[in-house]
Design an enzyme around this catalytic site. Structure first.
Site, PDB file in Angstrom:
ATOM      1  N   ARG A  65      -1.865 -33.489   9.194  1.00 51.78           N
ATOM      2  CA  ARG A  65      -2.028 -34.545   8.191  1.00 51.78           C
ATOM      3  C   ARG A  65      -0.786 -33.955   7.698  1.00 51.78           C
ATOM      4  O   ARG A  65      -1.060 -35.612   6.867  1.00 51.78           O
ATOM      5  CB  ARG A  65      -3.034 -33.481   7.523  1.00 51.78           C
ATOM      6  CG  ARG A  65      -4.876 -33.127   8.252  1.00 51.78           C
ATOM      7  CD  ARG A  65      -5.067 -32.436   6.980  1.00 51.78           C
ATOM      8  NE  ARG A  65      -7.089 -32.072   8.265  1.00 51.78           N
ATOM      9  CZ  ARG A  65      -7.558 -32.734   7.874  1.00 51.78           C
ATOM     10  NH1 ARG A  65      -8.071 -34.059   7.589  1.00 51.78           N
ATOM     11  NH2 ARG A  65      -8.914 -32.940   9.199  1.00 51.78           N
ATOM     12  N   MET A  90     -11.661 -41.264   4.182  1.00 50.44           N
ATOM     13  CA  MET A  90     -12.062 -40.052   4.977  1.00 50.44           C
ATOM     14  C   MET A  90     -11.028 -39.216   5.552  1.00 50.44           C
ATOM     15  O   MET A  90     -12.031 -39.078   6.580  1.00 50.44           O
ATOM     16  CB  MET A  90     -13.359 -40.544   5.228  1.00 50.44           C
ATOM     17  CG  MET A  90     -14.284 -42.137   5.235  1.00 50.44           C
ATOM     18  SD  MET A  90     -14.971 -41.134   3.729  1.00 50.44           S
ATOM     19  CE  MET A  90     -16.371 -40.003   4.615  1.00 50.44           C
ATOM     20  N   HIS A 109     -16.105 -40.664  -5.607  1.00 49.21           N
ATOM     21  CA  HIS A 109     -17.224 -39.421  -4.873  1.00 49.21           C
ATOM     22  C   HIS A 109     -18.571 -39.643  -5.814  1.00 49.21           C
ATOM     23  O   HIS A 109     -19.003 -39.499  -6.950  1.00 49.21           O
ATOM     24  CB  HIS A 109     -16.820 -37.834  -5.058  1.00 49.21           C
ATOM     25  CG  HIS A 109     -17.634 -36.414  -4.135  1.00 49.21           C
ATOM     26  ND1 HIS A 109     -17.689 -36.914  -2.513  1.00 49.21           N
ATOM     27  CD2 HIS A 109     -18.990 -36.302  -4.573  1.00 49.21           C
ATOM     28  CE1 HIS A 109     -18.410 -36.074  -2.152  1.00 49.21           C
ATOM     29  NE2 HIS A 109     -19.846 -35.569  -3.479  1.00 49.21           N
TER      30      HIS A 109
END
Ligand code: GRF
Length: 207
Positions: A65, A90, A109
């Site tokens: 990541r 996402m 959100h």
């Protein structure tokens, strides 16, 4: 005028709301670049139609990541981005991205945080049986949907709502709230008070 980098993974209706707000001059910002982690995200088409630079950084091409985030940071810096907007992005972001834009990463959100964080907010809200739901715009920290809240909007949940209908009516309020909060950023109204040990940082929106 602030320079935004908008990160998307999918349809990009929030990106479109930002583009529309800029076009109608209710948001004093420029989208410097749109970044998608998926080449087939419709948000990229929206960017191209608006003549905004659009870049795909495929997360599958990176081992970690952090390596993916470093590549995204390179793109954002190359376009001199000041504020980063996660608009249906996402992926969980890491300190690599957060450290490059401290207190300048905003997420939307589709639930009233701290209830129903994560990727299945509508499903979770319906399963719980809430009578109101809504959306939250917040600064991003290292947790999932845990950062300081900037603004929220509410909608009623009815007995006949399903995931699709709840998502649809939540998006309507998202499209108003996100550009509004970004305009606060453009006006320098978002003030962060340093966190006291053991406490969450406090956000103030100056008038
Ligand atoms: C929105 O509901 C947003 O709150 C969530 O993902 C969805 C993205 O929709 N994070 P879109 O791509 O902006 O249409």
């Amino acid at each position: 005028m602030i320079r935004l980098g908008v990160l998307v993974s999918g349809s990009g209706t929030n990106l479109q709301a930002i583009l529309n707000a800029i076009e109608s001059k209710t948001l004093d910002a420029q989208i410097a670049v749109v970044v998608s982690n998926r080449a087939d995200a419709y948000g990229l088409e929206r960017a191209k139609s608006a003549k905004v630079p659009a870049v795909t950084v495929d997360h599958k091409a990176f081992a970690t990541r952090e390596a993916f985030d470093a590549a995204v940071v390179d793109v954002l810096r190359a376009h001199r981005v000041e504020w980063v907007v996660l608009a249906g992005f996402m992926r969980i972001v890491t300190p690599t991205l957060l450290g490059a834009f401290p207190n300048k990463v905003i997420n939307i959100h589709p639930a009233l945080l701290p209830s129903f964080p994560g990727a299945h907010a509508h499903r979770d809200a319906l399963a719980y049986g809430v009578r109101i739901s809504g959306c939250t715009v917040h600064l991003v920290d290292a947790g999932t949907d845990t950062g300081p809240i900037l603004a929220q909007a509410v909608i009623p949940v009815t007995d006949d709502d399903d995931e699709a209908s709840l998502a649809k009516k939540t998006l309507l309020v998202e499209h108003h709230l996100l550009p509004r909060v970004l305009q606060w950023a453009a006006e320098g109204k978002i003030q962060i008070e340093p966190a006291q040990p053991g406490h969450r940082p406090k956000v103030r929106i100056s008038s």
